[in-house]
Write a protein that holds these residues in place. Structure first.
Motif, mmCIF file in Angstrom:
data_model
loop_
_atom_site.group_PDB
_atom_site.id
_atom_site.type_symbol
_atom_site.label_atom_id
_atom_site.label_comp_id
_atom_site.label_asym_id
_atom_site.label_seq_id
_atom_site.Cartn_x
_atom_site.Cartn_y
_atom_site.Cartn_z
ATOM 1 N N VAL A 153 0.843 -1.205 0.000
ATOM 2 C CA VAL A 153 0.000 0.000 0.000
ATOM 3 C C VAL A 153 0.875 1.251 0.000
ATOM 4 O O VAL A 153 0.602 2.216 -0.727
ATOM 5 C CB VAL A 153 -0.953 -0.007 1.210
ATOM 6 C CG1 VAL A 153 -1.624 1.360 1.378
ATOM 7 C CG2 VAL A 153 -2.017 -1.075 1.035
ATOM 8 N N VAL A 205 -6.825 -4.158 -1.768
ATOM 9 C CA VAL A 205 -6.018 -2.942 -1.632
ATOM 10 C C VAL A 205 -5.771 -2.267 -2.978
ATOM 11 O O VAL A 205 -5.625 -1.044 -3.038
ATOM 12 C CB VAL A 205 -4.676 -3.223 -0.914
ATOM 13 C CG1 VAL A 205 -4.922 -3.680 0.512
ATOM 14 C CG2 VAL A 205 -3.838 -4.244 -1.665
ATOM 15 N N VAL A 242 -6.582 -3.309 3.960
ATOM 16 C CA VAL A 242 -5.450 -4.156 4.351
ATOM 17 C C VAL A 242 -5.935 -5.269 5.276
ATOM 18 O O VAL A 242 -5.563 -6.439 5.130
ATOM 19 C CB VAL A 242 -4.338 -3.327 5.015
ATOM 20 C CG1 VAL A 242 -3.328 -4.240 5.703
ATOM 21 C CG2 VAL A 242 -3.633 -2.457 3.991
#
Length: 253
Positions: A79, A135, A224
């Motif tokens: 991320v 994500v 996440v």
């Protein structure tokens, strides 16, 4: 001791730094090491005043195969990598001449401009593994056509560069079958970037990435957590095992 070759190679020409994903053994999959090296390379580009833009490309016939199932990157690190691409105060372009799968589409979607050639193909394969494009939705859903995202998220179908452009996944497909078709399509784009001022590029990028960054601010923690839960589920264990064993998972009808 034999020196370890980098998985991300950098070259610079007239303001454009090219970062080449060079991990052919796993089809440039998102291993912890590759994610770390690419993050470091982007950070270096951000600090270097001679870098006007970054061009992300690849060796071999695969731009990025998605998560490395044998040595996966931490989801938080991935991320951060996608966000680094979006937040970099310099344009990041993707040059794609091969296949892009799953998490690789998140990396591609984070780029500002992307060109793909006739040999490129794309697929969100997560649903076939008992997973979901969690994500990677942060840079993708603000930019993609909603109906197209629904179809390809759900079915895992493979599609080509022309359809990827229509869906909003990439900027433009390169016409023609010549090896240099992608570079010819990129040439006027790179020329335009070289003519733009650094401040003009940074401020213009802030405008077009605002909704993407808002998605990261709003959804990163929850996605996440959702992704981690999916990866540890029984269905995902069956899906990943079936993939590695080159067989259909138990749920295929």
């Amino acid at each position: 001791m034999t020196p370890v070759s980098p998985l991300v190679r950098a070259a610079h020409d007239r303001g454009i730094t090219t970062l080449t994903l060079d991990s052919p053994a796993n089809r440039n999959a998102l291993s912890a090491r590759l994610v770390g090296e690419l993050g470091d390379a982007l950070a270096a580009c951000a600090k270097e005043p001679t870098v006007r833009a970054v061009l992300l490309t690849h060796t071999g016939n695969t731009f990025c195969a998605g998560a490395d199932l044998k040595s996966p990157a931490d989801p938080h690190a991935f991320v951060r990598l996608m966000r680094a691409v979006v937040e970099l105060p310099k344009p990041v372009l993707a040059r794609v001449t091969g296949h892009v799968r799953a998490g690789g589409l998140g990396l591609l979607g984070a780029c500002d401009i992307s060109v793909a050639g006739p040999g490129a193909s794309f697929a969100f394969t997560e649903s076939r593994l008992g997973l979901a494009p969690a994500v990677i939705s942060m840079p993708l859903l603000p930019r993609m056509d909603g109906r197209a995202a629904a179809r390809y998220y759900l079915t895992g179908e493979r599609f080509d560069a022309a359809e990827a452009a229509r869906a909003g996944l990439i900027t433009l497909p390169a016409d023609g079958a010549a090896d240099n078709a992608v570079d010819e399509a990129l040439a006027p784009v790179l020329d335009g970037l070289r003519r733009a001022s650094p401040q003009g590029l940074a401020e213009s990028k802030r405008l077009v990435t605002a909704t993407v960054l808002a998605a990261f601010d709003r959804d990163a923690a929850e996605l996440v957590e959702r992704s981690a839960g999916l990866f540890t589920s029984r269905e995902a264990a069956e899906g990943v095992t079936a993939f590695l064993e080159r067989r259909d998972p138990a749920w295929v009808l």
